[in-house]
Each structure stands twice: as structure tokens, then as C-alpha cells.
Design an enzyme around this catalytic site. Structure first.
Site, PDB file in Angstrom:
ATOM      1  N   SER A   3       1.255  -1.559   0.267  1.00 26.11           N
ATOM      2  CA  SER A   3       0.217   0.287  -0.241  1.00 26.11           C
ATOM      3  C   SER A   3       0.849   1.210   0.240  1.00 26.11           C
ATOM      4  CB  SER A   3      -1.059   0.242   1.156  1.00 26.11           C
ATOM      5  OG  SER A   3      -1.560  -0.648   1.326  1.00 26.11           O
ATOM      6  N   TYR A  31     -10.749   2.515   5.197  1.00 22.54           N
ATOM      7  CA  TYR A  31      -9.518   1.987   4.308  1.00 22.54           C
ATOM      8  C   TYR A  31     -10.511   0.959   3.039  1.00 22.54           C
ATOM      9  CZ  TYR A  31      -4.764   1.564   2.976  1.00 22.54           C
ATOM     10  OH  TYR A  31      -3.578   1.060   2.439  1.00 22.54           O
TER      11      TYR A  31
END
Length: 427
Positions: A111, A217
Site C-alpha cells: 500500500s 480504508y
């Protein structure tokens, strides 16, 4: 992640969300001026300071060794600060061998990719090709998105869109998405996904909340951002990233691999531990894996040097106009938590007395690799690292934070105890 309710959920160790828990973001600092240590050649043929051996910064070498002692296979780390550059490694490059990880080897950054993608989108905003607060539906009408969802909401995870890699239910249990954990991921790790396929999977599930009203998220946001980039530029995200960021910064160790399972040499190996159908624990080498499962939400490959160079340039104002860099650092109040708040593709965190503010966005793959990317807002101090899983099962909620926080203290707090001692793992 965000608030205390989400913190408890994140602490339940779940490999597909490691990138969201272990990651503590990074802000790569510009190479500092001043006297550098004499260089020597590493095993991968690259010149690094003698400090790579950990001789003149024993506290840093000890700190990365503590990460290995916490149960990880290997670490390669790089620090830029007022004392110059330090590069070190600890542990092993692969199981069954004694060699350390390469000092500037390539690894999967998970990420941490999101910071690159957010930067690219904001460059297109600066060029007038994208409106930061315009509906995403104006650019990608085929998905029939809620018109309240803006480009900003994708980059800040406030769209409410379901994460196709899975979500936590209110009771803390996991609602699985595409195969992203355990034997299911191991069996499917070479499967090729198309970005549109992933987005449509996410859109097939109910939204978590009304657009803009909360924070959660979601990899779906950044896969949509990839499709947005490709739509407005007419080029693949790999081409556009090379043209705008990788090429100008000479990030030769960084690639967007698409569906290729290969990890260029030199590299440390990463491993995945799971239970088979009989309940027996298995460990497999997952150095080769198809990263299309996360697309531009987490597929990039890089090095500690390239991450530092990128984050340094970004926070030093070399990649974005000052106004958009400020927008990037505006955190959403619903994202506030022990890791700071989330802006546009980066976390902003106050480490407390003797430490100050850091920016970060760490990452991890479903199996094998963790990436660390930290830095100061002026880009003059950074810590970037690669951490690999081996055949042990380290406690991600306890053991890793303790080892990591010691490094934060050494790098950003002048070796003194600040609130970094209490920092928690972040995405």
C-alpha cells in the site's frame, strides 16, 4: 486505520489487512548535504556508505536486528538524517541460507503504492485534467457511481465504497472479499485480475456509509483512481507513472509489474504461512506472486533508496505545487487515531515531544513483504525499509510495534523517548 473502535479490529491479525495495520507511512527525505561516509560496494554492486555495515550507527543496526528478533526473516533499512546516510540489513535473505538481505534489494511495497498514485492524480489536477472535487462519475460513467463520490474521496478513503479485499463486520469478524488470505490466497496467488473486475466486485457490495460522512480504508478507491488516470491520459498507469515520476526522479529500481509475478534481482525472499485442509501449517515461498489482485492499490516494486528519493522529492515540493501538497496533508477528522490522520494518500502523525511530525504510508502484500516509508514534512529526514516474513508467526499487534517504535525514536526523536514509544502500527 482510524479511531479506537477500528483499532481493536485491526489488532486481530489478518494477513490481507497487514498493509493497513503494519504500515506506518513514509516520507522520503531528500539526500542531505554534508560530508558523506566513504562508499563501498555491496553484494548487489551498488555503492553505499560504510555505515551499511552498521559500524558507525550501532543503535540503528541494533534496532533493525530487534525486528528480526521479533520473528521476521529479514530487514533492509535506509536512514537519511543530519548525520548523512545509513544503510543496513539484518536477518536472512531466504530460508535455508545465511546471507543477509541485499542492502538495496527490490521488494513489493504494497500500500505504499497509494502515495505514488495519489501524487500522480494530484499532478493531473495541477494540469487541469482532473477536478479534485468533481464527481468520479463524470470521468468513469460506466460504473454508475454515486455522484456524491468525488476524486478527493477516493484518495482519502471517504467514499464509503466496499473494499474488495474484505471488510470487518461490526462484531470484529471478517467478511471476505476476493481470495486474499490463507489457503485460498495461496492457491490463487498467480491468478490475473483486471482492475475493472475488482472495482465491480467492490461495487456489488453495499456501501459502508454515505459518501463523505466517514472514513474507511478501501483498496477499491485506489483501483478506481488507476482507471481514472488511464481514462483522462489515454495511457496505462505504468506509462504515466514512468513519464511523470519514475523517469524524472531516475527511480530505476521501481516498477509497476501489472500481472507479472516476477521480482527483479537482487531481492530478499518472502514466505507465507497458512493452514491446509487438514489443519497442518504450511510455509511456501511467495516471492513470485501475481500482484494484479490489488492493482494500483498496492502492486508496485521498489527499493529503499527509490522510496527515500520519491518521498523526499514529494515532501520537498518537487512533484506538486505547494497548494496541492498542502491539500495532500489535510487529514480527515474521521480518520484520526493513534497513527495520526489520513490525508490524500499519506498519513500525518505527531510523534510528540522531541520527535515532531512525520508523514508515512507503509504497506504489505497478502504474503511475504512489508514496506516502511517514513519522513519529516521538509523531506530532510527519512526511514525506508523492507521487512520479510519467514517461517515464524510474529505477533504483528505486539512484537513488531515495539521493535518499530524503537527505530522511530532513534531516527525521529534524537534517540529520546517521545510519544513514538506509544505509536501503533498503521496502514
Amino acid at each position: 486505520m482510524s479511531e479506537s473502535r477500528h483499532t481493536a479490529k485491526r489488532n486481530r491479525v489478518r494477513r490481507p489487512r497487514v498493509s493497513q495495520r503494519v504500515a506506518v507511512t513514509a516520507l522520503a527525505a531528500a539526500l542531505l548535504a554534508g560530508a558523506a561516509a566513504p562508499a563501498s560496494a555491496t553484494a548487489d554492486g551498488q555503492a553505499v556508505p560504510k555505515a551499511a555495515a552498521g559500524q558507525d550507527r550501532p543503535e540503528l543496526q541494533k534496532a533493525i536486528q530487534a525486528i528480526v528478533d521479533a520473528g521476521f526473516l529479514g530487514v533492509q533499512a535506509r536512514v537519511h538524517d543530519e548525520r548523512g546516510e545509513w544503510v543496513g540489513s539484518a536477518g536472512r535473505r531466504k530460508l535455508g541460507a545465511n546471507a543477509k538481505p541485499p542492502a538495496n534489494g527490490r521488494f513489493r511495497i504494497g500500500s505504499s503504492t497509494k502515495t505514488f498514485v495519489a501524487t500522480l492524480v494530484l499532478q493531473l489536477v495541477a494540469d487541469g485534467k482532473i477536478g479534485l472535487d468533481k464527481p468520479v462519475a463524470d470521468y468513469l460513467p460506466k460504473f454508475q457511481l454515486d455522484r456524491r463520490i468525488t476524486v478527493r474521496m477516493l484518495l482519502q478513503h471517504t467514499s464509503g465504497l466496499y473494499a474488495y479485499t474484505g471488510e470487518f463486520r461490526p462484531d470484529g469478524s471478517v467478511e471476505p472479499g476476493i481470495p486474499a488470505a490463507g489457503k485460498e490466497w495461496a492457491d490463487a496467488r498467480f491468478k490475473t485480475y483486471q482492475p475493472e473486475e475488482l472495482v465491480r466486485f467492490g461495487l456489488s457490495r453495499p456501501a459502508k456509509f454515505e459518501p463523505g460522512t466517514s472514513w474507511s480504508y478501501s483498496n477499491t478507491n485506489y483501483t478506481l483512481a488507476q482507471l481514472l488516470i488511464e481514462k483522462v491520459t489515454g495511457r496505462s498507469i505504468a506509462e504515466e507513472m514512468q513519464r511523470r515520476i519514475l523517469g524524472p526522479l531516475k527511480l530505476r529500481g521501481t516498477v509497476l509489474p501489472g500481472a507479472s509475478p516476477e521480482l527483479p534481482q537482487p531481492h530478499p525472499h518472502g514466505y507465507f504461512r497458512y493452514q491446509d485442509a487438514t489443519g497442518q501449517w504450511r510455509v511456501i515461498d511467495v516471492t513470485r506472486q501475481n500482484p494484479s489482485m490489488v492493482a494500483a492499490a498496492g502492486d508496485m516494486i521498489s527499493t529503499t533508496k527509490d522510496l527515500a528519493t520519491f518521498y523526499s522529492a514529494l515532501n520537498g515540493g518537487k512533484l506538486l505545487p505547494a497548494k496541492l501538497l498542502a491539500e495532500m496533508r489535510k487529514t480527515h477528522p474521521k480518520s484520526a487515531g493513534p497513527f495520526g490522520g489520513y490525508g490524500l494518500g499519506t498519513y500525518v502523525q505527531d510523534l510528540g515531544p522531541n520527535c515532531g511530525t512525520v508523514l508515512h504510508h507503509n504497506g504489505a502484500t497478502a504474503g511475504g513483504y512489508v514496506a516502511v516509508m517514513y519522513g519529516t514534512p521538509d523531506g530532510k529526514k527519512t526511514w525506508t525499509a523492507s521487512i520479510t516474513f519467514g517461517d515464524a508467526a510474529p505477533d504483528l499487534a505486539e512484537a513488531f510495534p515495539k521493535a518499530r517504535d524503537n527505530l522511530l525514536k532513534q531516527v525521529f526523536c534524537d534517540g529520546q523517548a517521545g510519544s513514538a514509544d506509544k505509536a501503533k502500527p498503521a496502514q
